[in-house]
Motif scaffolding. Structure first.
Motif, PDB file in Angstrom:
ATOM      1  N   LYS A   1       5.398  18.248 -39.852  1.00 45.29           N
ATOM      2  CA  LYS A   1       4.807  17.002 -40.344  1.00 45.29           C
ATOM      3  C   LYS A   1       4.731  16.986 -41.865  1.00 45.29           C
ATOM      4  O   LYS A   1       5.013  15.960 -42.500  1.00 45.29           O
ATOM      5  N   ARG A   2       4.334  18.130 -42.472  1.00 46.31           N
ATOM      6  CA  ARG A   2       4.263  18.190 -43.927  1.00 46.31           C
ATOM      7  C   ARG A   2       5.639  18.027 -44.563  1.00 46.31           C
ATOM      8  O   ARG A   2       5.793  17.355 -45.590  1.00 46.31           O
ATOM      9  N   LEU A   3       6.661  18.638 -43.944  1.00 51.87           N
ATOM     10  CA  LEU A   3       8.016  18.509 -44.474  1.00 51.87           C
ATOM     11  C   LEU A   3       8.497  17.072 -44.408  1.00 51.87           C
ATOM     12  O   LEU A   3       9.158  16.568 -45.327  1.00 51.87           O
ATOM     13  N   ILE A   4       8.155  16.392 -43.315  1.00 53.37           N
ATOM     14  CA  ILE A   4       8.576  14.985 -43.161  1.00 53.37           C
ATOM     15  C   ILE A   4       7.905  14.116 -44.203  1.00 53.37           C
ATOM     16  O   ILE A   4       8.523  13.246 -44.815  1.00 53.37           O
ATOM     17  N   ARG A   5       6.592  14.366 -44.460  1.00 54.06           N
ATOM     18  CA  ARG A   5       5.892  13.574 -45.457  1.00 54.06           C
ATOM     19  C   ARG A   5       6.470  13.774 -46.858  1.00 54.06           C
ATOM     20  O   ARG A   5       6.569  12.829 -47.641  1.00 54.06           O
ATOM     21  N   ARG A   6       6.838  15.026 -47.172  1.00 53.25           N
ATOM     22  CA  ARG A   6       7.398  15.302 -48.491  1.00 53.25           C
ATOM     23  C   ARG A   6       8.732  14.582 -48.708  1.00 53.25           C
ATOM     24  O   ARG A   6       9.051  14.140 -49.815  1.00 53.25           O
ATOM     25  N   ARG A   7       9.500  14.450 -47.651  1.00 49.73           N
ATOM     26  CA  ARG A   7      10.801  13.774 -47.764  1.00 49.73           C
ATOM     27  C   ARG A   7      10.626  12.262 -47.835  1.00 49.73           C
ATOM     28  O   ARG A   7      11.442  11.562 -48.422  1.00 49.73           O
TER      29      ARG A   7
END
Length: 240
Positions: free
Chosen positions: A234-240
């Motif tokens: 989820k954190r990786l998706i938000r950063r992208r």
């Protein structure tokens, strides 16, 4: 018999209280300094959460060896169904499966009721980000008694925000004895339905449970890995 025995916080009153400006204050349900009761209640809630996390990797092992114990510890519907399947082949009395399952579902619900009585809308805001749910909770004292009682009985149904309903019951002034009776009635009904399904499946359900037990280690490790990876993804998706 009325379920309201005192003045309960309303939405307007709660909104009139200034919100704390410190960022960390949004993670606690009380206003001002925490008292002993606040800290004790929050500690109990955290202990319940920790117990649930600790039991999660053990579920696949207990499901096949001690399903009645598992349903009492967790109130999990899967464990109730598995215990009923074992009852079908004579491993446990069906009445014990139903009673243990219902007791497992309700054994700690009084804590949620207490949070509503103690913190009012503060705990509702922690349980849900839905403004609709907060507005509903704020009007809890205006509900007809039978409406709130029915909500407590039906709170076990899938999709119902159970914790919010129980907190609202405490916030609205429902007596603890009334709450416990209604809560147990709802849990007993749900347990009876699930146990009936498990009992009807019998040996076929037991075979599935035993298959899970055979791969219990893999299931437990997979569950832990998924629980760890989901926040990371989820954190990786938000950063992208």
């Amino acid at each position: 018999m009325s379920i309201v025995d005192g003045t309960s916080p309303s939405l307007a009153a709660a909104d009139a209280v200034p919100r704390a400006t410190n960022p960390w204050r949004r993670f606690v349900p009380w206003q001002g300094r925490a008292g002993r009761v606040d800290l004790a209640l929050m500690g109990a809630i955290l202990a319940v959460v920790a117990l649930g996390v600790a039991l999660r990797p053990l579920k696949p092992f207990l499901l096949a060896s001690h399903p009645v114990m598992l349903e009492f510890l967790t109130g999990d519907l899967t464990a109730i169904g598995a215990a009923a399947a074992f009852a079908r082949i004579g491993e446990a009395p069906l009445w014990l499966v139903v009673v243990a399952g219902a007791a497992g579902m309700v054994k700690l619900d009084w804590l949620t009721w207490w949070t509503g009585r103690q913190w009012g809308l503060g705990i509702v805001r922690m349980f849900t980000a839905s403004e609709r749910a907060v507005r509903f909770a704020g009007r809890a004292t205006e509900l007809r008694p039978w409406t709130l009682r029915a909500a407590v009985v039906l709170a076990v149904l899938p999709g119902v925000p159970t914790a919010v309903v129980y907190a609202v019951a405490g916030m609205a002034g429902m007596r603890l004895a009334t709450f416990l009776i209604l809560d147990f009635a709802g849990a007993l009904t749900m347990t009876g339905v699930v146990a009936g399904l498990g009992y009807g499946l019998g040996q076929r359900a037991v075979d599935v449970v035993l298959l899970v037990d055979r791969y219990a280690s893999v299931v437990s490790l997979t569950a832990i890995a998924v629980a760890v990876l989901i926040p990371v993804v989820k954190r990786l998706i938000r950063r992208r």
